[in-house]
Write a protein that holds these residues in place. Structure first.
Motif, PDB file in Angstrom:
ATOM      1  N   ASN A  82       0.831  -1.218   0.000  1.00  0.00           N
ATOM      2  CA  ASN A  82       0.000   0.000   0.000  1.00  0.00           C
ATOM      3  C   ASN A  82       0.857   1.257   0.000  1.00  0.00           C
ATOM      4  OD1 ASN A  82       0.887   0.001   2.621  1.00  0.00           O
ATOM      5  ND2 ASN A  82      -1.127   0.344   3.540  1.00  0.00           N
ATOM      6  N   PHE A  83       2.123   1.083  -0.395  1.00  0.00           N
ATOM      7  CA  PHE A  83       3.037   2.185  -0.684  1.00  0.00           C
ATOM      8  C   PHE A  83       3.404   3.012   0.546  1.00  0.00           C
ATOM      9  CE2 PHE A  83       1.144   0.880  -4.604  1.00  0.00           C
ATOM     10  CZ  PHE A  83       2.222   0.837  -5.476  1.00  0.00           C
ATOM     11  N   LEU A  84       3.359   2.376   1.724  1.00  0.00           N
ATOM     12  CA  LEU A  84       4.026   2.992   2.862  1.00  0.00           C
ATOM     13  C   LEU A  84       5.534   2.988   2.631  1.00  0.00           C
ATOM     14  CD1 LEU A  84       1.986   1.562   5.866  1.00  0.00           C
ATOM     15  CD2 LEU A  84       1.875   3.865   4.895  1.00  0.00           C
ATOM     16  N   GLU A  85       6.002   2.003   1.865  1.00  0.00           N
ATOM     17  CA  GLU A  85       7.338   2.035   1.286  1.00  0.00           C
ATOM     18  C   GLU A  85       7.167   2.139  -0.227  1.00  0.00           C
ATOM     19  OE1 GLU A  85      10.184   2.291   2.624  1.00  0.00           O
ATOM     20  OE2 GLU A  85       9.944   1.574   4.694  1.00  0.00           O
ATOM     21  N   LEU A  86       7.903   3.037  -0.848  1.00  0.00           N
ATOM     22  CA  LEU A  86       7.809   3.184  -2.291  1.00  0.00           C
ATOM     23  C   LEU A  86       8.836   2.272  -2.955  1.00  0.00           C
ATOM     24  CD1 LEU A  86       7.457   7.067  -2.532  1.00  0.00           C
ATOM     25  CD2 LEU A  86       5.684   5.371  -3.003  1.00  0.00           C
ATOM     26  N   PRO A  87       8.391   1.247  -3.663  1.00  0.00           N
ATOM     27  CA  PRO A  87       9.347   0.353  -4.329  1.00  0.00           C
ATOM     28  C   PRO A  87      10.105   1.081  -5.426  1.00  0.00           C
ATOM     29  CG  PRO A  87       7.086  -0.165  -4.971  1.00  0.00           C
ATOM     30  CD  PRO A  87       6.989   0.858  -3.894  1.00  0.00           C
ATOM     31  N   ASP A  88      11.322   0.630  -5.684  1.00  0.00           N
ATOM     32  CA  ASP A  88      12.131   1.231  -6.739  1.00  0.00           C
ATOM     33  C   ASP A  88      11.627   0.828  -8.120  1.00  0.00           C
ATOM     34  OD1 ASP A  88      13.808   2.317  -4.765  1.00  0.00           O
ATOM     35  OD2 ASP A  88      15.050   0.509  -4.728  1.00  0.00           O
ATOM     36  N   ARG A  89      11.233  -0.429  -8.249  1.00  0.00           N
ATOM     37  CA  ARG A  89      10.779  -0.957  -9.543  1.00  0.00           C
ATOM     38  C   ARG A  89       9.683  -1.977  -9.300  1.00  0.00           C
ATOM     39  NH1 ARG A  89      15.971  -1.751  -9.457  1.00  0.00           N
ATOM     40  NH2 ARG A  89      15.752  -4.027  -9.436  1.00  0.00           N
ATOM     41  N   GLY A  90       8.976  -2.271 -10.371  1.00  0.00           N
ATOM     42  CA  GLY A  90       7.956  -3.298 -10.315  1.00  0.00           C
ATOM     43  C   GLY A  90       6.556  -2.740 -10.240  1.00  0.00           C
ATOM     44  N   VAL A 129       2.484  -3.103  -8.580  1.00  0.00           N
ATOM     45  CA  VAL A 129       1.560  -3.596  -7.561  1.00  0.00           C
ATOM     46  C   VAL A 129       0.152  -3.315  -8.055  1.00  0.00           C
ATOM     47  CG1 VAL A 129       0.713  -3.331  -5.201  1.00  0.00           C
ATOM     48  CG2 VAL A 129       3.169  -3.196  -5.657  1.00  0.00           C
ATOM     49  N   SER A 130      -0.680  -4.343  -8.064  1.00  0.00           N
ATOM     50  CA  SER A 130      -2.080  -4.192  -8.438  1.00  0.00           C
ATOM     51  C   SER A 130      -2.941  -4.703  -7.300  1.00  0.00           C
ATOM     52  CB  SER A 130      -2.381  -4.981  -9.725  1.00  0.00           C
ATOM     53  OG  SER A 130      -3.767  -4.960 -10.010  1.00  0.00           O
ATOM     54  N   VAL A 131      -3.879  -3.886  -6.855  1.00  0.00           N
ATOM     55  CA  VAL A 131      -4.825  -4.263  -5.809  1.00  0.00           C
ATOM     56  C   VAL A 131      -6.228  -3.976  -6.318  1.00  0.00           C
ATOM     57  CG1 VAL A 131      -5.606  -3.873  -3.443  1.00  0.00           C
ATOM     58  CG2 VAL A 131      -3.160  -3.764  -3.971  1.00  0.00           C
ATOM     59  N   CYS A 132      -7.047  -5.020  -6.372  1.00  0.00           N
ATOM     60  CA  CYS A 132      -8.430  -4.877  -6.843  1.00  0.00           C
ATOM     61  C   CYS A 132      -8.486  -4.209  -8.217  1.00  0.00           C
ATOM     62  CB  CYS A 132      -9.268  -4.097  -5.833  1.00  0.00           C
ATOM     63  SG  CYS A 132      -9.329  -4.861  -4.205  1.00  0.00           S
ATOM     64  N   GLY A 133      -7.529  -4.553  -9.080  1.00  0.00           N
ATOM     65  CA  GLY A 133      -7.505  -4.037 -10.443  1.00  0.00           C
ATOM     66  C   GLY A 133      -6.878  -2.674 -10.603  1.00  0.00           C
ATOM     67  N   ILE A 134      -6.446  -2.049  -9.521  1.00  0.00           N
ATOM     68  CA  ILE A 134      -5.779  -0.742  -9.590  1.00  0.00           C
ATOM     69  C   ILE A 134      -4.276  -0.990  -9.567  1.00  0.00           C
ATOM     70  CG2 ILE A 134      -5.515   1.529  -8.526  1.00  0.00           C
ATOM     71  CD1 ILE A 134      -8.209   0.793  -7.026  1.00  0.00           C
ATOM     72  N   GLU A 135      -3.571  -0.576 -10.612  1.00  0.00           N
ATOM     73  CA  GLU A 135      -2.164  -0.922 -10.755  1.00  0.00           C
ATOM     74  C   GLU A 135      -1.276   0.314 -10.746  1.00  0.00           C
ATOM     75  OE1 GLU A 135       0.739  -3.034 -14.049  1.00  0.00           O
ATOM     76  OE2 GLU A 135      -1.244  -3.899 -13.646  1.00  0.00           O
ATOM     77  N   VAL A 136      -0.160   0.193 -10.053  1.00  0.00           N
ATOM     78  CA  VAL A 136       0.891   1.205 -10.065  1.00  0.00           C
ATOM     79  C   VAL A 136       2.171   0.503 -10.479  1.00  0.00           C
ATOM     80  CG1 VAL A 136       2.235   2.861  -8.712  1.00  0.00           C
ATOM     81  CG2 VAL A 136      -0.212   2.575  -8.261  1.00  0.00           C
ATOM     82  N   SER A 137       2.816   1.038 -11.524  1.00  0.00           N
ATOM     83  CA  SER A 137       4.033   0.418 -12.047  1.00  0.00           C
ATOM     84  C   SER A 137       5.189   1.401 -12.032  1.00  0.00           C
ATOM     85  CB  SER A 137       3.814  -0.064 -13.490  1.00  0.00           C
ATOM     86  OG  SER A 137       2.797  -1.040 -13.553  1.00  0.00           O
ATOM     87  N   ASP A 138       6.328   0.933 -11.542  1.00  0.00           N
ATOM     88  CA  ASP A 138       7.586   1.691 -11.615  1.00  0.00           C
ATOM     89  C   ASP A 138       7.412   3.142 -11.181  1.00  0.00           C
ATOM     90  OD1 ASP A 138       9.054  -0.504 -12.580  1.00  0.00           O
ATOM     91  OD2 ASP A 138       8.338  -0.133 -14.615  1.00  0.00           O
ATOM     92  N   ALA A 139       6.718   3.325 -10.047  1.00  0.00           N
ATOM     93  CA  ALA A 139       6.480   4.694  -9.558  1.00  0.00           C
ATOM     94  C   ALA A 139       7.761   5.345  -9.069  1.00  0.00           C
ATOM     95  CB  ALA A 139       5.442   4.672  -8.439  1.00  0.00           C
ATOM     96  N   ILE A 184      -2.190   5.347  -6.192  1.00  0.00           N
ATOM     97  CA  ILE A 184      -1.762   4.942  -4.844  1.00  0.00           C
ATOM     98  C   ILE A 184      -2.848   5.257  -3.833  1.00  0.00           C
ATOM     99  CG2 ILE A 184      -0.155   5.507  -2.970  1.00  0.00           C
ATOM    100  CD1 ILE A 184       2.027   5.759  -5.153  1.00  0.00           C
ATOM    101  N   THR A 185      -3.462   6.416  -3.948  1.00  0.00           N
ATOM    102  CA  THR A 185      -4.559   6.781  -3.047  1.00  0.00           C
ATOM    103  C   THR A 185      -5.711   5.792  -3.168  1.00  0.00           C
ATOM    104  OG1 THR A 185      -3.992   9.142  -3.127  1.00  0.00           O
ATOM    105  CG2 THR A 185      -6.243   8.581  -2.481  1.00  0.00           C
ATOM    106  N   GLU A 186      -6.025   5.386  -4.381  1.00  0.00           N
ATOM    107  CA  GLU A 186      -7.111   4.427  -4.581  1.00  0.00           C
ATOM    108  C   GLU A 186      -6.769   3.066  -3.986  1.00  0.00           C
ATOM    109  OE1 GLU A 186     -10.221   5.101  -5.780  1.00  0.00           O
ATOM    110  OE2 GLU A 186      -9.416   7.126  -5.536  1.00  0.00           O
ATOM    111  N   ILE A 187      -5.509   2.638  -4.115  1.00  0.00           N
ATOM    112  CA  ILE A 187      -5.090   1.378  -3.506  1.00  0.00           C
ATOM    113  C   ILE A 187      -5.208   1.451  -1.988  1.00  0.00           C
ATOM    114  CG2 ILE A 187      -3.020  -0.009  -2.993  1.00  0.00           C
ATOM    115  CD1 ILE A 187      -2.290   0.190  -5.936  1.00  0.00           C
ATOM    116  N   ARG A 188      -4.823   2.591  -1.429  1.00  0.00           N
ATOM    117  CA  ARG A 188      -4.917   2.732   0.029  1.00  0.00           C
ATOM    118  C   ARG A 188      -6.355   2.690   0.516  1.00  0.00           C
ATOM    119  NH1 ARG A 188      -0.190   7.362   0.685  1.00  0.00           N
ATOM    120  NH2 ARG A 188       1.560   5.881   0.748  1.00  0.00           N
TER     121      ARG A 188
END
Length: 255
Positions: A55-63, A65-75, A87-91
């Motif tokens: 849920n992006f409390l840590e911001l990954p460097d790469r890759g 994450v999709s939660v319930c169809g909401i995807e964030v890539s390489d943020a 990210i807000t929608e995933i949270r």
């Protein structure tokens, strides 16, 4: 397994470093709706960083994450406007239960539970309080609604924290070692609430060393080491006679 096939969480190529320390190394994981996935591994294996990345409390460097169809890539470290919105929608779809409870000490148990409903969702206080009391009753703490955290036991604090998480109607709950700060006699009351949630079909990812909970409740055991997922298997295999040499060694140290 629970028989559900709808993918709720999907992680691909997730990586995270702190300086020269590569904490996560290209993690892939898929979790179906209603699954309980227990994440185990030695200290420093990346478990907490991984679950906080969902849920992006840590911001990954790469890759991705999709939660319930909401995807964030390489943020990356500085996600753009579109990524921040996703990210807000995933949270909104996830809730986190921390090892250290993270309750507001100046608020009653009820106020802790409903704060998100009031300040984030804009629910009127009277309606929020009705929902908060329902949730405190669900975790067996309605009689403690007016108490402040300083007057609650560790197990009671963690149950308030779970009620607070449920107040936001999440589709996924992330647990980061929810019982590790508790005395053994208090762990049972928290684990009972978690068992009840699993029985109701809540999708849960749980970082824990509670082996009995893992054996009885988990659909899958994910074993991490060195920033990798080295096993993703059933409890029967992980704890059974066909277990890998490494998992047997690990379990021998924590049991």
């Amino acid at each position: 397994m629970n028989g559900q096939t709808n993918t709720t969480v999907r992680v691909r190529g997730l990586a995270k470093s702190f300086g020269d320390n590569h904490v996560l190394r290209n993690i892939d994981l898929t979790v179906s709706q209603g699954e309980v996935v227990v994440i185990m591994g030695p200290s420093g294996s990346g478990k907490t960083t991984f679950i906080r990345s969902l849920n992006f409390l840590e911001l990954p460097d790469r890759g991705s994450v999709s939660v319930c169809g909401i995807e964030v890539s390489d943020a990356g470290a500085k996600p753009g406007r579109a990524e921040r919105g996703r990210i807000t929608e995933i949270r909104k779809k996830t809730a986190m239960v921390f090892q250290s409870f993270n309750l507001f000490g100046h608020m009653t148990a009820l106020d802790n539970v409903v704060e998100g409903l009031v300040s984030v969702r804009g629910v009127k206080r009277a309606l929020a309080n009705v929902r908060g009391r329902e949730l405190l009753a669900q975790v067996g703490l309605l009689e403690k609604a007016g108490e402040y955290p300083g007057r609650l036991s560790g197990g009671q604090k963690q149950r308030v924290a779970i009620a607070r998480a449920l107040a936001m109607d999440p589709e996924v709950i992330l647990f980061d070692e929810p019982t590790s700060a508790l005395d053994p006699e208090l762990r049972g009351e928290v684990l009972k609430v978690m068992r009840d949630l699993a029985g109701k079909g809540m999708t849960m990812l749980v970082v824990t060393h509670e082996t009995r909970f893992a054996q009885e409740v988990a659909d899958r055991i994910v074993f991490m080491e060195g920033g990798h997922i080295v096993e993703d298997t059933t409890p029967a295999h992980f704890f059974g006679p066909q277990a890998s040499e490494r998992s047997v060694q690990f379990l021998g140290r924590i049991c």
